[in-house]
Design an enzyme around this catalytic site. Structure first.
Site, short mmCIF file in Angstrom:
data_model
loop_
_atom_site.label_atom_id
_atom_site.label_comp_id
_atom_site.label_asym_id
_atom_site.label_seq_id
_atom_site.Cartn_x
_atom_site.Cartn_y
_atom_site.Cartn_z
N ASP A 13 0.87 -1.17 0.00
CA ASP A 13 0.00 0.00 0.00
C ASP A 13 0.91 1.23 0.00
O ASP A 13 2.12 1.12 0.26
CB ASP A 13 -0.87 -0.04 1.26
N ASP A 15 -0.28 5.19 0.93
CA ASP A 15 -0.58 6.18 1.97
C ASP A 15 -0.64 5.51 3.34
O ASP A 15 -1.41 4.58 3.57
CB ASP A 15 -1.91 6.86 1.68
N ASP A 169 -1.21 -0.79 6.21
CA ASP A 169 -1.28 -0.10 7.51
C ASP A 169 -2.70 -0.04 8.05
O ASP A 169 -2.89 0.23 9.23
CB ASP A 169 -0.77 1.34 7.37
#
Length: 222
Positions: A13, A15, A169
């Site tokens: 991922d 961001d 995250d």
């Protein structure tokens, strides 16, 4: 029982995972709320992390702010972008990304953000050449937690999802990876740390301090 397929690629991922845009953005929205005597709850904000249109922060602001939304948003976005432009990548993540190829693995990106957003920051931090495949919001009908982005990234690598490890995250992002059939390691940040990740999902509490070897070890690949 069929033996698991060997790991051949990592799909990150962006961001919050590579560059922690999420914490900066939350703090700026939080400041906007407080300017108008409101409080932005982290639990509410977390619903929108890693996805799109799952949480509308404008709904919690006074009517007069919403009536002036275009101007307020332009100023807020400018502050957020200026702040992000000054920050570095998450500690240790560059070494992890640079070590993937040396470890005989391939590297891709799967993000709910659009291509212009992620390539802007990846170019600033000299990351674009490290990634073989980019799968962004522009490429799919549904973003995370739908599995489409991860299925697309694996497919563009020419691999089965079971041959790929996702690094995420957020709960939305990790849910998408698991739904697509990937293994996952969660590397939370300040905004996502308190999300209700299932205990069975491997997790790195210290970020990337243990390097690629630590990440693979916690994933059961070391």
């Amino acid at each position: 029982m069929t033996a698991p397929l060997p790991l051949r690629a990592l799909i990150f991922d962006f961001d919050g995972t590579i560059l922690d845009t999420e914490t900066r953005e939350f703090h700026h929205w939080q400041a906007l709320y407080r300017t108008h005597g409101r409080e932005l709850a982290l639990a509410d904000w977390q619903r929108g992390v890693g996805t799109w249109d799952a949480f509308d922060p404008w709904a919690g602001l006074p009517d007069h702010v919403q009536a002036d939304r275009e101007r307020v948003h332009a100023e807020l976005h400018g502050r957020i972008v200026s702040d992000i432009a000054e920050q570095d990548l998450r500690p240790g993540v560059r070494a992890v990304l640079e070590g993937v190829r040396a470890a005989g693995l391939r590297l891709a990106l799967a993000t709910s953000s659009d291509r212009a957003w992620v390539t802007r920051w990846m170019a600033q931090h000299d990351l674009l050449d490290l990634f073989e495949v980019l799968a962004t919001r522009d490429d799919v009908r549904r973003v995370k937690p739908d599995p489409e982005l991860y299925a697309l990234a694996a497919g563009r690598l020419g691999l089965r999802p079971e041959e790929c490890l996702a690094v995420e995250d957020s709960l939305n992002g990790a849910t998408a990876a698991v739904a697509a059939g990937l293994r996952v390691v969660v590397v939370p940040n300040a905004v996502t740390r308190t999300q209700p990740f299932p205990p069975a999902w491997p997790r790195l509490e210290d970020g990337y301090a243990s390097g690629l070897a630590g990440l693979l070890r916690v994933a059961g690949e070391g």
